[in-house]
Motif scaffolding. Structure first.
Motif, short mmCIF file in Angstrom:
data_model
loop_
_atom_site.label_atom_id
_atom_site.label_comp_id
_atom_site.label_asym_id
_atom_site.label_seq_id
_atom_site.Cartn_x
_atom_site.Cartn_y
_atom_site.Cartn_z
N LEU A 32 33.26 70.06 4.89
CA LEU A 32 32.06 70.29 6.07
C LEU A 32 31.72 70.83 7.26
CD1 LEU A 32 28.49 70.79 5.40
CD2 LEU A 32 28.32 68.67 6.86
N THR A 33 33.27 70.50 8.20
CA THR A 33 33.60 70.43 9.50
C THR A 33 33.93 72.32 9.70
OG1 THR A 33 34.62 68.18 9.40
CG2 THR A 33 35.22 69.54 10.92
N ASP A 34 34.99 72.65 8.46
CA ASP A 34 35.14 74.17 8.70
C ASP A 34 33.64 74.90 8.36
OD1 ASP A 34 37.63 73.51 8.78
OD2 ASP A 34 37.33 73.92 6.69
N GLY B 283 33.37 58.53 10.79
CA GLY B 283 35.06 58.43 11.30
C GLY B 283 35.10 59.98 12.13
N PHE B 284 35.93 60.05 12.94
CA PHE B 284 36.16 61.31 13.79
C PHE B 284 35.14 61.46 15.57
CE2 PHE B 284 34.82 66.27 14.16
CZ PHE B 284 35.94 66.58 14.65
N ILE B 285 34.10 61.15 15.29
CA ILE B 285 32.80 61.21 15.66
C ILE B 285 33.14 60.69 16.90
CG2 ILE B 285 31.36 63.05 14.83
CD1 ILE B 285 30.11 60.61 14.16
N GLY C 172 40.88 64.29 17.31
CA GLY C 172 41.35 65.87 17.03
C GLY C 172 41.09 65.97 15.13
N ARG C 173 41.49 67.25 14.58
CA ARG C 173 40.87 67.54 12.79
C ARG C 173 42.42 66.46 11.92
NH1 ARG C 173 38.37 71.73 11.44
NH2 ARG C 173 38.33 70.73 9.46
N GLY C 174 41.04 65.86 10.80
CA GLY C 174 41.71 64.67 10.33
C GLY C 174 41.73 63.37 10.74
N GLY C 175 40.74 63.19 12.18
CA GLY C 175 40.86 61.89 13.03
C GLY C 175 40.03 60.99 12.34
N SER C 176 39.21 61.19 11.50
CA SER C 176 38.74 59.70 10.26
C SER C 176 39.64 58.73 9.97
CB SER C 176 38.15 60.30 9.57
OG SER C 176 36.43 61.37 9.42
N ASP C 177 41.06 59.01 10.09
CA ASP C 177 41.78 57.58 9.40
C ASP C 177 42.18 57.53 10.98
OD1 ASP C 177 42.05 58.78 7.10
OD2 ASP C 177 44.09 60.43 7.96
N VAL D 222 34.00 56.19 7.52
CA VAL D 222 33.88 57.85 6.19
C VAL D 222 33.86 59.54 6.85
CG1 VAL D 222 32.61 56.74 4.37
CG2 VAL D 222 30.90 58.43 6.66
N SER D 223 34.48 60.45 6.26
CA SER D 223 34.93 61.54 6.70
C SER D 223 33.46 62.45 6.57
CB SER D 223 35.82 62.24 6.30
OG SER D 223 37.23 62.14 6.73
N ALA D 224 33.20 63.66 6.92
CA ALA D 224 32.02 64.25 6.50
C ALA D 224 32.49 64.60 4.95
CB ALA D 224 32.64 65.76 7.76
N LEU D 225 31.43 65.19 4.35
CA LEU D 225 31.53 66.21 3.05
C LEU D 225 32.23 66.94 3.55
CD1 LEU D 225 27.87 66.27 1.66
CD2 LEU D 225 28.95 63.97 2.56
N GLY E 289 28.85 66.76 10.60
CA GLY E 289 29.32 66.50 9.49
C GLY E 289 29.50 64.90 9.27
N GLU E 290 30.04 64.03 10.27
CA GLU E 290 30.12 62.51 10.58
C GLU E 290 28.62 62.04 9.83
OE1 GLU E 290 32.17 64.20 11.28
OE2 GLU E 290 34.50 63.59 10.12
N ARG E 291 28.24 62.63 10.74
CA ARG E 291 26.58 61.69 11.56
C ARG E 291 25.62 61.88 10.26
NH1 ARG E 291 24.94 64.44 16.73
NH2 ARG E 291 22.66 63.22 17.12
N1 ASP Z 1 35.45 65.66 9.20
C1 ASP Z 1 37.24 65.97 9.93
C2 ASP Z 1 37.95 66.94 9.70
O1 ASP Z 1 37.14 67.71 8.69
C3 ASP Z 1 37.81 64.90 9.97
C4 ASP Z 1 38.34 63.78 9.16
O2 ASP Z 1 37.69 64.83 8.29
O3 ASP Z 1 38.94 62.83 9.16
O4 ASP Z 1 38.76 67.33 10.79
#
Ligand code: ASP
Ligand code: MG
Length: 288
Positions: free
Chosen positions: A41-43, A178-180, A193-198, A35-38, A122-124
């Motif tokens: 939330l990262t921003d 994800g991501f962390i 990187g940003r978007g890294g949960s995928d 899972v990503s952060a809500l 966020g992801e934690r």
């Molecule tokens: N939460 C992170 C982001 O916003 C990672 C992700 O959502 O994939 O970049």
């Protein structure tokens, strides 16, 4: 087994999380849920970090809003006797997050390491909470599993950790953020990187030789054109890894570009699916 990844909008509200819960609890085979952060939330965590560096009290207001947002979700979706125990586990993270901002304020400086640490919450938070919302799910701490060097996954160390944790898991649902990740050398938090949960989901799918990787998002799949610009855009039902890679490299936001390679190498099919439109077929990405 399959790997299911849910992005920020899919986990961003109570209603969205009800869909996630339904989708995961109706799986026939064991799954790893990444899972990503809500959503957003990262921003928000980055914004608060910048305020804290200026010793601006706004950082604490944001921490308060973050606490409220997560607590409301838990109070709505976790029932009966489990809620107190759940809140106790999550409260420790709220406390640590608040302390991290206090340290930044005190130093009146935002280092790269500080930023990596605060965004990881966020992801934690999302992964722990979602593991408590989904029936019979087990939480796995990605910071103990995913290793990186300069924001790229350290595949060797990560695969060993995956084999020793998720690889031995006999339950039906594993949930992880994800991501962390942690840096292989310094062991400090240093995320993908940003978007890294995928990308996390792809690495896990590859390491476990998953039957498929499902990217659950807020659109029906890859589209023939940007639907905001072209009303005749339609969903692409099937495409090759190479076609998907090209679209991602050209800026298609559906999946994070580094996601494709680890699964393509193992010939693991990728499905792009819509959390808010479960009946839609989605896009299937394979070798042919
Ligand atoms: N939460 C992170 C982001 O916003 C990672 C992700 O959502 O994939 O970049
Ligand atoms: Mg994304």
């Amino acid at each position: 087994m399959k790997v299911l990844k849910f992005g920020g909008t899919s986990v961003g509200t109570v209603d969205a999380l009800r869909n996630v819960k339904y989708i995961v609890e109706h799986q026939q085979e064991p799954v790893v849920v990444v899972v990503s952060a809500l959503g957003g939330l990262t921003d928000t965590l980055i914004e608060a970090a910048n305020l804290a560096a200026k010793n601006d009290i706004g950082a604490y207001r944001i921490v308060q809003d973050i606490t409220t947002r997560h607590s409301e979700i838990m109070n709505t979706l976790i029932e009966g006797e489990q809620i107190d125990d759940a809140l106790n586990r999550v409260r420790a993270l709220f406390y640590e997050l608040s302390n991290a901002y206090t340290d930044i304020s005190r130093n009146e400086e935002l280092t790269e390491a500080d930023l990596e640490e605060v965004v990881s919450y966020g992801e934690r938070l999302s992964s722990l909470i979602i593991s408590l919302i989904i029936n019979d799910a087990t939480y796995f701490n990605s910071l103990e599993i995913i290793r990186s060097n300069n924001h790229e996954c350290d595949i060797e160390a990560t695969n060993t950790n995956i084999a020793n944790t998720l690889g031995k898991f006999k339950g039906k649902v594993a949930v992880m953020g994800g991501f962390i990740s942690r840096d292989s050398n310094s062991r400090r938090i240093s995320n993908l990187g940003r978007g890294g949960s995928d990308y996390t989901a792809a690495i896990v799918a590859s390491a476990l030789n998953a039957d498929s990787l499902e990217i659950w998002t807020d659109v029906d799949g890859f589209m023939t054109a940007d639907p905001k610009k072209d009303p005749n855009a339609t969903v692409i039902r099937q495409m090759t890894y190479q076609q998907a890679q090209e679209m991602c490299d050209k800026g298609a936001k559906v999946i994070y570009a580094p996601t494709i390679k680890p699964v393509a190498e193992k010939n693991i099919p990728i499905w792009v699916k819509n959390t808010f439109n479960r009946g839609a077929v989605g896009t299937l990405i394979t070798n042919d």
